[in-house]
Design a protein around this motif. Structure first.
Motif, PDB file in Angstrom:
ATOM      1  N   SER A   1      -7.891   8.885   0.323  1.00 22.03           N
ATOM      2  CA  SER A   1      -9.200   8.793   0.849  1.00 22.03           C
ATOM      3  C   SER A   1      -9.226   8.789   2.410  1.00 22.03           C
ATOM      4  CB  SER A   1     -10.041   7.623   0.301  1.00 22.03           C
ATOM      5  OG  SER A   1     -11.316   7.343   1.017  1.00 22.03           O
ATOM      6  N   LEU A   2      -8.928   7.549   3.087  1.00 23.86           N
ATOM      7  CA  LEU A   2      -8.895   7.200   4.375  1.00 23.86           C
ATOM      8  C   LEU A   2     -10.468   7.342   5.046  1.00 23.86           C
ATOM      9  CD1 LEU A   2      -5.690   9.125   5.715  1.00 23.86           C
ATOM     10  CD2 LEU A   2      -5.973   6.852   4.535  1.00 23.86           C
ATOM     11  N   THR A   3     -11.333   7.107   4.066  1.00 24.82           N
ATOM     12  CA  THR A   3     -12.496   7.258   4.701  1.00 24.82           C
ATOM     13  C   THR A   3     -13.148   5.853   5.208  1.00 24.82           C
ATOM     14  OG1 THR A   3     -13.568   6.628   2.564  1.00 24.82           O
ATOM     15  CG2 THR A   3     -13.397   8.990   3.221  1.00 24.82           C
ATOM     16  N   HIS A   4     -12.492   4.787   4.900  1.00 22.96           N
ATOM     17  CA  HIS A   4     -12.777   3.438   5.343  1.00 22.96           C
ATOM     18  C   HIS A   4     -11.840   2.489   5.447  1.00 22.96           C
ATOM     19  CE1 HIS A   4     -13.699   2.942   1.373  1.00 22.96           C
ATOM     20  NE2 HIS A   4     -13.719   1.705   1.507  1.00 22.96           N
ATOM     21  N   VAL A   5     -11.777   1.561   6.230  1.00 19.39           N
ATOM     22  CA  VAL A   5     -11.005   0.612   6.541  1.00 19.39           C
ATOM     23  C   VAL A   5     -11.107  -0.750   5.282  1.00 19.39           C
ATOM     24  CG1 VAL A   5      -9.986  -1.445   7.956  1.00 19.39           C
ATOM     25  CG2 VAL A   5     -10.299   0.567   9.086  1.00 19.39           C
ATOM     26  N   THR A   6     -10.053  -0.927   4.957  1.00 18.87           N
ATOM     27  CA  THR A   6     -10.192  -2.106   3.785  1.00 18.87           C
ATOM     28  C   THR A   6      -9.792  -3.417   4.319  1.00 18.87           C
ATOM     29  OG1 THR A   6      -8.346  -1.341   2.572  1.00 18.87           O
ATOM     30  CG2 THR A   6     -10.346  -0.586   1.585  1.00 18.87           C
ATOM     31  N   GLY A   7      -9.001  -3.623   5.098  1.00 16.04           N
ATOM     32  CA  GLY A   7      -8.416  -4.848   5.616  1.00 16.04           C
ATOM     33  C   GLY A   7      -7.545  -4.789   6.819  1.00 16.04           C
TER      34      GLY A   7
ATOM     35  N   CYS B   1       0.774  -1.208  -0.137  1.00 16.88           N
ATOM     36  CA  CYS B   1      -0.165   0.019  -0.109  1.00 16.88           C
ATOM     37  C   CYS B   1       0.955   1.159   0.085  1.00 16.88           C
ATOM     38  CB  CYS B   1      -1.041  -0.098   1.312  1.00 16.88           C
ATOM     39  SG  CYS B   1      -2.104  -1.259   1.032  1.00 16.88           S
ATOM     40  N   MET B   2       1.894   1.123   0.395  1.00 15.59           N
ATOM     41  CA  MET B   2       3.039   2.240   0.338  1.00 15.59           C
ATOM     42  C   MET B   2       3.154   2.863  -0.974  1.00 15.59           C
ATOM     43  SD  MET B   2       6.005   0.816   2.896  1.00 15.59           S
ATOM     44  CE  MET B   2       6.899   2.273   2.830  1.00 15.59           C
TER      45      MET B   2
ATOM     46  N   ILE C   1      -0.917  -5.203  15.013  1.00 16.47           N
ATOM     47  CA  ILE C   1      -1.543  -5.623  13.768  1.00 16.47           C
ATOM     48  C   ILE C   1      -1.287  -4.391  12.725  1.00 16.47           C
ATOM     49  CG2 ILE C   1      -3.056  -7.065  15.147  1.00 16.47           C
ATOM     50  CD1 ILE C   1      -5.214  -4.817  14.769  1.00 16.47           C
ATOM     51  N   GLY C   2      -1.621  -4.695  11.484  1.00 20.38           N
ATOM     52  CA  GLY C   2      -1.655  -3.445  10.515  1.00 20.38           C
ATOM     53  C   GLY C   2      -3.028  -3.249   9.950  1.00 20.38           C
ATOM     54  N   ILE C   3      -3.513  -2.145   9.910  1.00 22.22           N
ATOM     55  CA  ILE C   3      -4.767  -1.823   9.705  1.00 22.22           C
ATOM     56  C   ILE C   3      -4.810  -0.863   8.222  1.00 22.22           C
ATOM     57  CG2 ILE C   3      -7.039  -0.631  10.035  1.00 22.22           C
ATOM     58  CD1 ILE C   3      -6.228  -1.020  13.156  1.00 22.22           C
ATOM     59  N   VAL C   4      -5.509  -1.364   7.143  1.00 16.25           N
ATOM     60  CA  VAL C   4      -5.322  -0.809   5.907  1.00 16.25           C
ATOM     61  C   VAL C   4      -6.510  -0.013   5.877  1.00 16.25           C
ATOM     62  CG1 VAL C   4      -4.920  -1.075   3.483  1.00 16.25           C
ATOM     63  CG2 VAL C   4      -3.708  -2.770   4.954  1.00 16.25           C
ATOM     64  N   TRP C   5      -6.316   1.397   5.329  1.00 13.78           N
ATOM     65  CA  TRP C   5      -7.484   2.188   4.599  1.00 13.78           C
ATOM     66  C   TRP C   5      -7.582   2.357   3.281  1.00 13.78           C
ATOM     67  CZ3 TRP C   5      -6.004   2.802   9.745  1.00 13.78           C
ATOM     68  CH2 TRP C   5      -6.898   3.046  10.776  1.00 13.78           C
ATOM     69  N   ASP C   6      -8.896   2.642   2.794  1.00 12.74           N
ATOM     70  CA  ASP C   6      -9.312   2.865   1.436  1.00 12.74           C
ATOM     71  C   ASP C   6      -8.103   4.016   1.105  1.00 12.74           C
ATOM     72  OD1 ASP C   6     -10.003   2.905  -1.186  1.00 12.74           O
ATOM     73  OD2 ASP C   6     -11.413   4.441  -0.268  1.00 12.74           O
TER      74      ASP C   6
END
Length: 240
Positions: free
Chosen positions: A18-24, A11-12, A78-83
């Protein structure tokens, strides 16, 4: 339901908008998937502005949806990924502001005084290097979150939240065209631990956020990061 696999490190390289919602979500250094995420019933990129709405909790009413919990050991990351591909339908800009992170027992269904805030990230750093949580996520496309060692064994909801402070000098009163905008998402964790301690300082999300209905989150003239986020300070102590 077929779910796309999202590798945290990859993802880098994405164009972040965006950052409006989590995708994974996934263990640090591993692939992140949507398996543990509760389904969004609202438009996933639409924030919640009404602080008296139950949508504020997780932006879903499907708290019992069948998902595959992420198994994580207490004390690890854990790693949280955003849109990072789509802009919000509410604004052309990405959310800008702090993040909060909460846990609640899965058996509670997220209702009532069951949410324990264990981490928040406001405007942090020294002098010129200080940044909002959203800037930290924008740098990488994901956020590394520690699940505290004091968390007891069991199944939990993890609530992540980005608070867009674009209009946070105003309240969310009456027409909901101004005030802070809340981008919350929930997922399910299965925590392995030697502890059986309950969560500390649990509160009701709706009770602690309702004061923002008529009171600005970010009063005019307040320095960046020098305002209190909703709820108690994150609990950081050890299990008793």
């Amino acid at each position: 339901m077929k779910l796309a696999l999202i590798t945290i490190v990859s993802c880098m390289a994405l164009s972040v908008k965006s950052l409006t919602h989590v995708t994974g979500v996934g263990l640090e250094g591993k692939s992140a998937t949507a398996d543990a995420l509760l389904p969004a019933e609202l438009h996933p990129r639409m924030p919640v502005i009404d602080v008296q709405s139950t949508d504020l909790i997780c932006r879903t009413s499907s708290m019992s949806a069948k998902v595959k919990p992420l198994v994580v050991e207490a004390g690890t990351n854990i790693g949280i990924v955003w849109d990072t591909k789509n802009t919000s339908p509410y604004t052309d800009a990405h959310p800008n502001g702090p993040c909060t992170f909460w846990l609640a027992p899965y058996a509670s269904k997220g209702t009532g005084p069951v949410w324990s805030k264990f981490q928040e990230f406001k405007f942090e750093g020294s002098d010129d290097s200080a940044e909002w949580c959203t800037s930290k996520i924008l740098d990488k496309g994901y956020y590394v979150l520690n699940i505290p060692a004091y968390i007891g064994k069991g199944k939990y909801y993890l609530r992540t939240e980005i608070i867009d402070i674009t209009d946070a000098q105003k309240s969310n009163y009456e027409d909901f065209t101004a005030g802070p905008r809340f981008h919350s998402n929930c997922m399910v964790l299965e925590v392995t631990s030697n502890s059986t301690a309950p969560l500390k300082n649990p509160v009701s999300i709706l009770d602690v956020y309702k004061k923002l209905y008529k009171t600005p989150l970010f009063p005019k003239g307040t320095p960046n990061g020098k305002f209190a986020l909703p709820g108690p300070a994150p609990y950081s102590g050890d299990a008793e």
